[in-house]
Structures are given as structure tokens and as C-alpha cells.
Scaffold this motif. Structure first.
Motif, PDB file in Angstrom:
ATOM      1  N   PRO A 111      62.880 -44.853   7.361  1.00  0.00           N
ATOM      2  CA  PRO A 111      61.618 -45.703   7.288  1.00  0.00           C
ATOM      3  C   PRO A 111      60.893 -45.451   6.115  1.00  0.00           C
ATOM      4  CG  PRO A 111      61.207 -43.909   8.763  1.00  0.00           C
ATOM      5  CD  PRO A 111      62.691 -43.760   8.253  1.00  0.00           C
ATOM      6  N   ILE A 112      60.357 -46.584   5.361  1.00  0.00           N
ATOM      7  CA  ILE A 112      59.422 -46.203   4.270  1.00  0.00           C
ATOM      8  C   ILE A 112      58.146 -45.852   4.643  1.00  0.00           C
ATOM      9  CG2 ILE A 112      58.162 -47.714   2.617  1.00  0.00           C
ATOM     10  CD1 ILE A 112      60.118 -49.801   2.765  1.00  0.00           C
ATOM     11  N   ASN A 113      57.774 -44.720   4.269  1.00  0.00           N
ATOM     12  CA  ASN A 113      56.606 -43.848   4.390  1.00  0.00           C
ATOM     13  C   ASN A 113      55.582 -44.175   3.530  1.00  0.00           C
ATOM     14  OD1 ASN A 113      57.918 -42.686   6.647  1.00  0.00           O
ATOM     15  ND2 ASN A 113      58.791 -41.074   5.378  1.00  0.00           N
ATOM     16  N   PHE A 114      55.713 -44.665   2.181  1.00  0.00           N
ATOM     17  CA  PHE A 114      54.829 -44.749   1.125  1.00  0.00           C
ATOM     18  C   PHE A 114      55.065 -45.955   0.292  1.00  0.00           C
ATOM     19  CE2 PHE A 114      52.721 -43.712  -3.085  1.00  0.00           C
ATOM     20  CZ  PHE A 114      51.286 -43.999  -2.702  1.00  0.00           C
ATOM     21  N   ALA A 115      54.210 -46.669  -0.252  1.00  0.00           N
ATOM     22  CA  ALA A 115      54.272 -47.678  -1.221  1.00  0.00           C
ATOM     23  C   ALA A 115      53.099 -47.825  -2.039  1.00  0.00           C
ATOM     24  CB  ALA A 115      54.796 -49.139  -0.591  1.00  0.00           C
ATOM     25  N   VAL A 116      53.525 -48.160  -3.220  1.00  0.00           N
ATOM     26  CA  VAL A 116      52.454 -48.604  -4.126  1.00  0.00           C
ATOM     27  C   VAL A 116      52.786 -49.630  -5.300  1.00  0.00           C
ATOM     28  CG1 VAL A 116      52.886 -46.586  -5.862  1.00  0.00           C
ATOM     29  CG2 VAL A 116      50.504 -47.277  -5.647  1.00  0.00           C
ATOM     30  N   PHE A 117      51.972 -50.268  -5.821  1.00  0.00           N
ATOM     31  CA  PHE A 117      52.028 -51.300  -6.978  1.00  0.00           C
ATOM     32  C   PHE A 117      52.040 -50.389  -8.293  1.00  0.00           C
ATOM     33  CE2 PHE A 117      50.574 -54.442  -3.830  1.00  0.00           C
ATOM     34  CZ  PHE A 117      51.421 -55.421  -4.091  1.00  0.00           C
ATOM     35  N   SER A 118      52.799 -51.277  -9.190  1.00  0.00           N
ATOM     36  CA  SER A 118      52.814 -50.705 -10.722  1.00  0.00           C
ATOM     37  C   SER A 118      51.346 -51.410 -11.069  1.00  0.00           C
ATOM     38  CB  SER A 118      53.912 -51.327 -11.426  1.00  0.00           C
ATOM     39  OG  SER A 118      53.802 -52.787 -11.502  1.00  0.00           O
ATOM     40  N   PRO A 119      50.681 -50.571 -12.194  1.00  0.00           N
ATOM     41  CA  PRO A 119      49.514 -51.029 -12.602  1.00  0.00           C
ATOM     42  C   PRO A 119      49.536 -52.573 -13.096  1.00  0.00           C
ATOM     43  CG  PRO A 119      50.046 -49.059 -13.687  1.00  0.00           C
ATOM     44  CD  PRO A 119      51.271 -49.461 -13.011  1.00  0.00           C
ATOM     45  N   ASP A 120      50.538 -53.117 -13.276  1.00  0.00           N
ATOM     46  CA  ASP A 120      50.387 -54.532 -13.586  1.00  0.00           C
ATOM     47  C   ASP A 120      50.828 -55.519 -12.519  1.00  0.00           C
ATOM     48  OD1 ASP A 120      53.256 -54.198 -13.505  1.00  0.00           O
ATOM     49  OD2 ASP A 120      53.637 -54.708 -15.468  1.00  0.00           O
ATOM     50  N   GLY A 121      51.275 -54.921 -11.503  1.00  0.00           N
ATOM     51  CA  GLY A 121      51.443 -55.659 -10.211  1.00  0.00           C
ATOM     52  C   GLY A 121      52.795 -56.366 -10.004  1.00  0.00           C
TER      53      GLY A 121
END
Length: 108
Positions: free
Chosen positions: A71-81
Motif C-alpha cells: 500500500p501507498i503510505n505517503f505522497a507529496v506534490f513536487s513544488p511545481d505540481g
């Protein structure tokens, strides 16, 4: 449940948007342009259209899952999206291209 509130209201406001990311919610964040909300929970990363003031519900854009039983436990966008980074305990970190309107694609 994830609730998006109007922080500029001069009176107590109800939620503008309600997200239901699943029973085991872990994380929520905005894309850099605030047009998308990212939620992580129940093994997946979900991208939601942020919605408008006159809408009480947002629209699920994409539901990203880890490979196999991981399972995916964490995710984040790059600064430019333009990219999204997902991670789980048992598989490599994955980088996704979010620039097109279709399903985000893994970056090799």
C-alpha cells in the motif's frame, strides 16, 4: 473524512468540500496551485478536484495504488505540481507525471 473550510469567512462556515479517502486516512495536502487535494489512506493516494464554493463535494480525479500487496503510505506534490511522489514500506518510491489530464503516469 477530510473537510475543507473557508478560512476567510467572517462567521463560522460549514465545510466547503468533503472528501472520503477511506477508513484509514493518513495525509492530505493541496497541490501548489490549490486546484487539487491529495489524500493518502487505505493503501492508495487519491487526487481530488478542490471544488468550488457552491459545491459541498469534490470530484475524485484519480486513485493511485501501490504495486501488488504494497500500500501507498505517503505522497507529496513536487513544488511545481507537475509530479507526485508516492512511497510505501515495501516497494521503491514512485514518481508520477501529473501534467496531462489523463491518469498520472510513472516516470522512469
Amino acid at each position: 473524512t477530510v473537510k475543507l473550510w473557508d478560512a476567510h469567512a467572517s462567521v463560522a462556515a460549514g465545510p466547503l468540500t468533503v472528501f472520503t479517502p477511506g477508513p484509514f486516512f493518513r495525509w492530505a495536502s493541496f497541490s501548489p496551485d490549490a486546484g487539487t487535494v491529495l489524500t493518502v489512506g487505505s493503501g492508495s493516494a487519491r487526487l481530488w478536484a478542490s471544488g468550488k464554493r457552491d459545491s459541498l463535494r469534490s470530484t475524485l480525479i484519480h486513485d493511485l495504488y501501490g504495486d501488488g500487496p504494497f500500500p501507498i503510505n505517503f505522497a507529496v506534490f513536487s513544488p511545481d505540481g507537475n509530479q507526485l511522489l508516492t512511497a510505501s514500506a515495501s516497494e521503491p518510491v514512485k514518481l508520477w507525471d501529473t501534467r496531462n489530464s489523463g491518469m498520472p503516469q510513472p516516470v522512469n
